[in-house]
Design a protein around this motif. Structure first.
Motif, mmCIF file in Angstrom:
data_model
loop_
_atom_site.group_PDB
_atom_site.id
_atom_site.type_symbol
_atom_site.label_atom_id
_atom_site.label_comp_id
_atom_site.label_asym_id
_atom_site.label_seq_id
_atom_site.Cartn_x
_atom_site.Cartn_y
_atom_site.Cartn_z
ATOM 1 N N GLU A 64 -57.669 -13.873 56.317
ATOM 2 C CA GLU A 64 -57.253 -13.522 57.675
ATOM 3 C C GLU A 64 -58.428 -13.575 58.653
ATOM 4 O O GLU A 64 -58.305 -14.098 59.756
ATOM 5 C CB GLU A 64 -56.600 -12.128 57.695
ATOM 6 N N SER A 65 -59.559 -13.026 58.245
ATOM 7 C CA SER A 65 -60.734 -13.051 59.134
ATOM 8 C C SER A 65 -61.216 -14.472 59.378
ATOM 9 O O SER A 65 -61.586 -14.825 60.489
ATOM 10 C CB SER A 65 -61.864 -12.208 58.551
ATOM 11 N N SER A 101 -58.727 -16.185 61.700
ATOM 12 C CA SER A 101 -58.729 -15.615 63.056
ATOM 13 C C SER A 101 -59.800 -16.261 63.929
ATOM 14 O O SER A 101 -59.652 -16.325 65.150
ATOM 15 C CB SER A 101 -58.931 -14.104 63.009
ATOM 16 N N GLN A 137 -57.324 -21.217 66.485
ATOM 17 C CA GLN A 137 -56.889 -20.555 67.711
ATOM 18 C C GLN A 137 -55.372 -20.424 67.684
ATOM 19 O O GLN A 137 -54.658 -21.422 67.652
ATOM 20 C CB GLN A 137 -57.351 -21.342 68.936
ATOM 21 N N ASP A 173 -51.981 -17.329 68.523
ATOM 22 C CA ASP A 173 -51.560 -15.998 68.960
ATOM 23 C C ASP A 173 -51.052 -15.252 67.723
ATOM 24 O O ASP A 173 -49.873 -15.277 67.403
ATOM 25 C CB ASP A 173 -50.471 -16.100 70.034
ATOM 26 N N TRP A 174 -51.979 -14.624 67.011
ATOM 27 C CA TRP A 174 -51.653 -13.973 65.744
ATOM 28 C C TRP A 174 -50.825 -12.704 65.968
ATOM 29 O O TRP A 174 -51.002 -12.024 66.972
ATOM 30 C CB TRP A 174 -52.937 -13.630 64.996
ATOM 31 N N ALA A 196 -49.539 -8.789 65.642
ATOM 32 C CA ALA A 196 -50.310 -7.542 65.752
ATOM 33 C C ALA A 196 -50.813 -7.055 64.396
ATOM 34 O O ALA A 196 -51.959 -6.593 64.286
ATOM 35 C CB ALA A 196 -49.460 -6.469 66.423
ATOM 36 N N LYS A 228 -53.810 -9.087 63.412
ATOM 37 C CA LYS A 228 -54.966 -8.695 64.211
ATOM 38 C C LYS A 228 -55.541 -7.362 63.738
ATOM 39 O O LYS A 228 -56.757 -7.175 63.714
ATOM 40 C CB LYS A 228 -54.587 -8.602 65.685
ATOM 41 N N VAL A 246 -57.648 -7.882 60.608
ATOM 42 C CA VAL A 246 -58.937 -8.492 60.964
ATOM 43 C C VAL A 246 -59.854 -7.461 61.615
ATOM 44 O O VAL A 246 -61.043 -7.373 61.293
ATOM 45 C CB VAL A 246 -58.726 -9.711 61.883
ATOM 46 N N GLU A 247 -59.309 -6.660 62.519
ATOM 47 C CA GLU A 247 -60.111 -5.632 63.192
ATOM 48 C C GLU A 247 -60.654 -4.618 62.192
ATOM 49 O O GLU A 247 -61.833 -4.241 62.242
ATOM 50 C CB GLU A 247 -59.271 -4.927 64.256
#
Length: 102
Positions: free
Chosen positions: A12-13, A16, A20, A22-23, A25, A28, A31-32
């Protein structure tokens, strides 16, 4: 004995950054969360003078160069091209200290 810790990112990272898009939520959030944990781990290793190699940039470059880095199905383990990118990164990190010779 010298130690080199390799930080292997999640698929995922890697995607991401490499793709490019629009992944969703949830994607995201994964990844965060990983980014936070990776940063904490890097800081802890730096404070303890533990040598590490984050292969995230190498995996991103591999994804940009070829489509066969990860399987198409829901498996986050790299394919041979992904492992080759990791091996090349590790060899590059070890060559300057004469651990790997070619």
């Amino acid at each position: 004995v010298d130690l080199l810790v390799m930080l292997l990112p999640t698929r995922e990272s890697v995607y991401s950054i490499a793709v490019q898009h629009d992944w969703p939520a949830q994607f995201k959030a994964v990844v965060e969360h990983e980014t936070i944990l990776r940063t904490r781990l890097q800081l802890a290793m730096q404070q303890r003078h533990i040598r590490f190699l984050d292969v995230l940039p190498h995996m991103v470059a591999a994804v940009k160069a070829t489509t066969d880095v990860y399987p198409d199905y829901d498996d986050g383990h790299p394919l041979s091209a992904g492992y080759a990118a990791c091996a090349a990164a590790v060899a590059g990190a070890l060559r300057p200290v004469n651990v790997v010779q070619r």
